[in-house]
Each structure stands twice: as C-alpha cells, then as structure tokens.
Design a protein around this motif. Structure first.
Motif, mmCIF file in Angstrom:
data_model
loop_
_atom_site.group_PDB
_atom_site.id
_atom_site.type_symbol
_atom_site.label_atom_id
_atom_site.label_comp_id
_atom_site.label_asym_id
_atom_site.label_seq_id
_atom_site.Cartn_x
_atom_site.Cartn_y
_atom_site.Cartn_z
ATOM 1 N N VAL A 129 4.371 7.224 -5.472
ATOM 2 C CA VAL A 129 3.016 7.334 -4.913
ATOM 3 C C VAL A 129 3.003 6.832 -3.479
ATOM 4 C CG1 VAL A 129 0.675 6.364 -5.029
ATOM 5 C CG2 VAL A 129 1.755 7.265 -7.096
ATOM 6 N N TRP A 130 3.549 5.640 -3.246
ATOM 7 C CA TRP A 130 3.516 5.087 -1.887
ATOM 8 C C TRP A 130 4.335 5.935 -0.915
ATOM 9 C CZ3 TRP A 130 -0.227 2.435 -0.220
ATOM 10 C CH2 TRP A 130 -0.926 1.564 -1.053
ATOM 11 N N ARG A 131 5.428 6.519 -1.355
ATOM 12 C CA ARG A 131 6.209 7.401 -0.474
ATOM 13 C C ARG A 131 5.393 8.617 -0.048
ATOM 14 N NH1 ARG A 131 11.938 6.945 -3.691
ATOM 15 N NH2 ARG A 131 12.687 5.099 -2.577
ATOM 16 N N ARG A 132 4.538 9.106 -0.941
ATOM 17 C CA ARG A 132 3.685 10.248 -0.600
ATOM 18 C C ARG A 132 2.488 9.843 0.251
ATOM 19 N NH1 ARG A 132 1.927 12.824 -5.863
ATOM 20 N NH2 ARG A 132 2.597 10.922 -6.870
ATOM 21 N N VAL A 133 2.009 8.637 0.079
ATOM 22 C CA VAL A 133 0.762 8.196 0.709
ATOM 23 C C VAL A 133 0.966 7.672 2.127
ATOM 24 C CG1 VAL A 133 -1.050 6.428 0.554
ATOM 25 C CG2 VAL A 133 -0.396 7.728 -1.480
ATOM 26 N N ILE A 134 2.036 6.918 2.349
ATOM 27 C CA ILE A 134 2.251 6.302 3.668
ATOM 28 C C ILE A 134 2.605 7.382 4.678
ATOM 29 C CG2 ILE A 134 3.718 4.736 5.005
ATOM 30 C CD1 ILE A 134 3.889 3.022 2.449
ATOM 31 N N VAL A 135 1.849 7.410 5.745
ATOM 32 C CA VAL A 135 2.049 8.395 6.809
ATOM 33 C C VAL A 135 3.034 7.820 7.819
ATOM 34 C CG1 VAL A 135 0.934 9.713 8.636
ATOM 35 C CG2 VAL A 135 -0.276 9.295 6.477
ATOM 36 N N GLY A 136 4.101 8.537 8.048
ATOM 37 C CA GLY A 136 5.114 8.091 9.005
ATOM 38 C C GLY A 136 6.394 7.710 8.291
ATOM 39 N N ASP A 137 7.409 8.540 8.408
ATOM 40 C CA ASP A 137 8.677 8.304 7.722
ATOM 41 C C ASP A 137 9.431 7.085 8.220
ATOM 42 O OD1 ASP A 137 8.294 10.511 6.139
ATOM 43 O OD2 ASP A 137 9.437 11.847 7.438
ATOM 44 N N GLU A 138 9.025 6.531 9.361
ATOM 45 C CA GLU A 138 9.755 5.415 9.950
ATOM 46 C C GLU A 138 9.226 4.048 9.517
ATOM 47 O OE1 GLU A 138 6.085 5.840 12.156
ATOM 48 O OE2 GLU A 138 7.496 7.316 11.443
ATOM 49 N N LYS A 139 8.205 4.005 8.663
ATOM 50 C CA LYS A 139 7.574 2.733 8.289
ATOM 51 C C LYS A 139 8.271 2.080 7.097
ATOM 52 C CE LYS A 139 3.074 4.037 10.024
ATOM 53 N NZ LYS A 139 1.709 4.441 9.654
ATOM 54 N N SER A 140 8.679 0.831 7.298
ATOM 55 C CA SER A 140 9.215 0.033 6.206
ATOM 56 C C SER A 140 8.055 -0.607 5.458
ATOM 57 C CB SER A 140 10.145 -1.066 6.743
ATOM 58 O OG SER A 140 11.287 -0.498 7.340
ATOM 59 N N TRP A 141 8.228 -0.790 4.152
ATOM 60 C CA TRP A 141 7.159 -1.377 3.348
ATOM 61 C C TRP A 141 7.728 -2.059 2.122
ATOM 62 C CZ3 TRP A 141 6.884 1.193 -1.403
ATOM 63 C CH2 TRP A 141 7.385 2.497 -1.429
ATOM 64 N N VAL A 142 6.891 -2.934 1.544
ATOM 65 C CA VAL A 142 7.286 -3.703 0.373
ATOM 66 C C VAL A 142 6.195 -3.565 -0.676
ATOM 67 C CG1 VAL A 142 7.826 -6.022 -0.486
ATOM 68 C CG2 VAL A 142 8.627 -5.311 1.785
ATOM 69 N N LEU A 143 6.605 -3.292 -1.917
ATOM 70 C CA LEU A 143 5.679 -3.121 -3.033
ATOM 71 C C LEU A 143 5.724 -4.353 -3.925
ATOM 72 C CD1 LEU A 143 3.808 -1.314 -4.768
ATOM 73 C CD2 LEU A 143 5.891 -0.400 -5.833
ATOM 74 N N GLY B 123 -8.423 -4.156 2.802
ATOM 75 C CA GLY B 123 -9.214 -5.363 3.018
ATOM 76 C C GLY B 123 -9.149 -5.817 4.453
ATOM 77 N N HIS B 124 -8.984 -7.109 4.642
ATOM 78 C CA HIS B 124 -9.069 -7.717 5.968
ATOM 79 C C HIS B 124 -7.748 -7.718 6.736
ATOM 80 C CE1 HIS B 124 -7.882 -10.832 3.202
ATOM 81 N NE2 HIS B 124 -7.621 -11.664 4.179
ATOM 82 N N HIS B 125 -6.719 -7.095 6.212
ATOM 83 C CA HIS B 125 -5.470 -6.883 6.952
ATOM 84 C C HIS B 125 -5.139 -5.400 6.827
ATOM 85 C CE1 HIS B 125 -1.304 -6.915 8.186
ATOM 86 N NE2 HIS B 125 -1.408 -8.181 8.539
ATOM 87 N N ASN B 126 -5.030 -4.722 7.955
ATOM 88 C CA ASN B 126 -4.851 -3.263 7.967
ATOM 89 C C ASN B 126 -3.606 -2.774 7.242
ATOM 90 O OD1 ASN B 126 -7.179 -2.946 9.463
ATOM 91 N ND2 ASN B 126 -6.106 -2.923 11.423
ATOM 92 N N ASP B 127 -2.610 -3.621 7.117
ATOM 93 C CA ASP B 127 -1.339 -3.192 6.542
ATOM 94 C C ASP B 127 -1.109 -3.715 5.126
ATOM 95 O OD1 ASP B 127 -0.725 -1.804 8.917
ATOM 96 O OD2 ASP B 127 -0.084 -3.674 9.840
ATOM 97 N N VAL B 128 -2.156 -4.222 4.493
ATOM 98 C CA VAL B 128 -2.095 -4.656 3.097
ATOM 99 C C VAL B 128 -3.019 -3.728 2.311
ATOM 100 C CG1 VAL B 128 -2.556 -6.520 1.464
ATOM 101 C CG2 VAL B 128 -1.594 -7.050 3.720
ATOM 102 N N LEU B 129 -2.411 -2.896 1.464
ATOM 103 C CA LEU B 129 -3.137 -1.853 0.742
ATOM 104 C C LEU B 129 -2.798 -1.921 -0.742
ATOM 105 C CD1 LEU B 129 -2.117 0.951 3.242
ATOM 106 C CD2 LEU B 129 -4.295 -0.278 3.222
#
Length: 129
Positions: A12-26, A80-86
């Motif tokens: 789901v997160w791979r489909r949702v996050i826009v931009g292939d260059e973004k690192s993320w943690v679940l 919420g109150h941090h743009n990069d926490v979803l």
C-alpha cells in the motif's frame, strides 16, 4: 502486525507515496514516516521523529488530524502536525467511512505507534545504497 499484513501494508505505501526516491519507515500499526533528508540509520531517524510527533496530547496540535482519500489504494491516509508522519486506515477498519471516524482511528494508530515505536519495514531509496 502479522507478516502477511506487513507485506500488504508495504505494498500500500509503495503505491501511495509519490516519488520513487523517498525513503520511508513503516511502524507496527500502519504509521509511515517519510524521510525527506535521510540520515545514516533510517529506522533510528524515523523512530525519533515518531517518538516526538506520534503520541497524541489532547488539546494540543498533536490531537489535530486530517484525512486524504486514496486513489492508488483502497482506504485513507490520516495526517497530523508533522507533514511526513502518515497513518493508513483501510476500509475494513471502519464501520462508517466518515472523515471524523477515519481520522480518530488513524490518530489512535499513530498514538500507538508513537508509544510502541516498533519498526516493521525500512524502504531505503537513497541513491548511494
């Protein structure tokens, strides 16, 4: 989160996050921290962000939330109150797809992740890796 749920959530997160260059943690309950300026240890960096911006403190900006209807996957993202926490909320998790109910559930899941801080997946998209 069971292994199958983790695999589904990563998809789901791979489909949702826009931009292939973004690192993320679940995290365990579906909260994703996108790392716009990734450091050496992505899990540690995301954990520190979620430790600060995950827990809900009623009456503060940490209690505020908004919802986004997803097009790339079924369900919603709660921010919420941090743009990069979803936080992801699936249609199966809510009885009524009302923004308030979705938001309250997503905020609750973010609170759980912000207190538990259990990393279940790291997506490292740094170009030098």
């Amino acid at each position: 989160m069971r292994a199958v749920e983790t695999i589904e959530m990563v998809d789901v997160w791979r489909r949702v996050i826009v931009g292939d260059e973004k690192s993320w943690v679940l995290f365990e309950n579906g909260t994703c921290v996108i790392l716009m300026e990734p450091e050496e240890d992505l899990a540690a960096q995301a954990t520190e962000i979620l430790r600060e911006y995950g827990p809900v403190h009623p009456g503060s900006e940490a209690g505020d939330f908004g919802t986004i209807d997803l097009e790339a996957a079924p369900g919603w993202v709660v921010y919420g109150h941090h743009n990069d926490v979803l936080t992801y909320v699936s249609p199966e998790e809510v009885e009524s797809p009302e923004d308030v109910m979705i938001g309250l559930l997503g905020r609750s899941k973010r609170d759980q992740d912000g207190r538990g801080l259990t990393v279940v997946h790291v997506e490292d998209k740094r170009p030098d890796r």
